[in-house]
Design a protein around this motif. Sequence first.
Motif, PDB file in Angstrom:
ATOM      1  N   LYS A 191      -3.315  61.515  73.433  1.00  0.00           N
ATOM      2  CA  LYS A 191      -2.222  60.969  74.235  1.00  0.00           C
ATOM      3  C   LYS A 191      -2.703  60.342  75.538  1.00  0.00           C
ATOM      4  O   LYS A 191      -2.291  59.238  75.901  1.00  0.00           O
ATOM      5  N   ARG A 192      -3.564  61.025  76.256  1.00  0.00           N
ATOM      6  CA  ARG A 192      -4.050  60.514  77.538  1.00  0.00           C
ATOM      7  C   ARG A 192      -4.814  59.213  77.356  1.00  0.00           C
ATOM      8  O   ARG A 192      -4.716  58.294  78.164  1.00  0.00           O
ATOM      9  N   CYS A 193      -5.561  59.093  76.274  1.00  0.00           N
ATOM     10  CA  CYS A 193      -6.302  57.859  75.991  1.00  0.00           C
ATOM     11  C   CYS A 193      -5.355  56.715  75.653  1.00  0.00           C
ATOM     12  O   CYS A 193      -5.568  55.579  76.076  1.00  0.00           O
ATOM     13  N   VAL A 194      -4.318  57.005  74.884  1.00  0.00           N
ATOM     14  CA  VAL A 194      -3.323  55.982  74.555  1.00  0.00           C
ATOM     15  C   VAL A 194      -2.632  55.494  75.825  1.00  0.00           C
ATOM     16  O   VAL A 194      -2.401  54.296  76.000  1.00  0.00           O
ATOM     17  N   GLU A 195      -2.324  56.413  76.725  1.00  0.00           N
ATOM     18  CA  GLU A 195      -1.711  56.030  78.002  1.00  0.00           C
ATOM     19  C   GLU A 195      -2.633  55.089  78.790  1.00  0.00           C
ATOM     20  O   GLU A 195      -2.194  54.090  79.343  1.00  0.00           O
ATOM     21  N   THR A 196      -3.908  55.421  78.830  1.00  0.00           N
ATOM     22  CA  THR A 196      -4.888  54.583  79.522  1.00  0.00           C
ATOM     23  C   THR A 196      -4.975  53.201  78.878  1.00  0.00           C
ATOM     24  O   THR A 196      -4.953  52.181  79.565  1.00  0.00           O
ATOM     25  N   ALA A 197      -5.048  53.164  77.557  1.00  0.00           N
ATOM     26  CA  ALA A 197      -5.132  51.889  76.842  1.00  0.00           C
ATOM     27  C   ALA A 197      -3.900  51.041  77.096  1.00  0.00           C
ATOM     28  O   ALA A 197      -3.996  49.815  77.237  1.00  0.00           O
ATOM     29  N   TYR A 228      -5.532  48.940  69.447  1.00  0.00           N
ATOM     30  CA  TYR A 228      -5.767  49.602  68.171  1.00  0.00           C
ATOM     31  C   TYR A 228      -6.083  51.069  68.407  1.00  0.00           C
ATOM     32  O   TYR A 228      -6.910  51.401  69.253  1.00  0.00           O
ATOM     33  N   ILE A 229      -5.414  51.933  67.655  1.00  0.00           N
ATOM     34  CA  ILE A 229      -5.700  53.362  67.720  1.00  0.00           C
ATOM     35  C   ILE A 229      -6.681  53.684  66.604  1.00  0.00           C
ATOM     36  O   ILE A 229      -6.451  53.333  65.443  1.00  0.00           O
ATOM     37  N   SER A 230      -7.793  54.336  66.960  1.00  0.00           N
ATOM     38  CA  SER A 230      -8.834  54.634  65.993  1.00  0.00           C
ATOM     39  C   SER A 230      -9.267  56.093  66.106  1.00  0.00           C
ATOM     40  O   SER A 230      -9.579  56.564  67.201  1.00  0.00           O
TER      41      SER A 230
END
Length: 86
Positions: free
Chosen positions: A27-33, A46-48
């Motif tokens: 979740k935290r990485c998706v927020e950053t992206a 893209y989520i990988s």
Amino acid sequence: AKGKADCLQWQQKNHRDLRQVYTSPVKRCVETATIISSSSPLIPTYISTLLGDPSVFVTNRAQAQNYFLQFTIAEIVTRLLSPQPN
């Protein structure tokens, strides 16, 4: 709040060079992206699972967590893009 500010600062300096953004499903990485790709709706994100935990890049969760607490997102990205070992 500081992490979001760091992301926005990095994004503002580098948005012209972005063509696509990859993130782990964390979740935290998706927020950053999302913050990084917010400069343009044309920049795909893209989520990988290759970038997640565990993955080829994260094999030790505790070590990765400490790394992310120690460095700003701009420092992490710079280190990841550096040809020199970190």
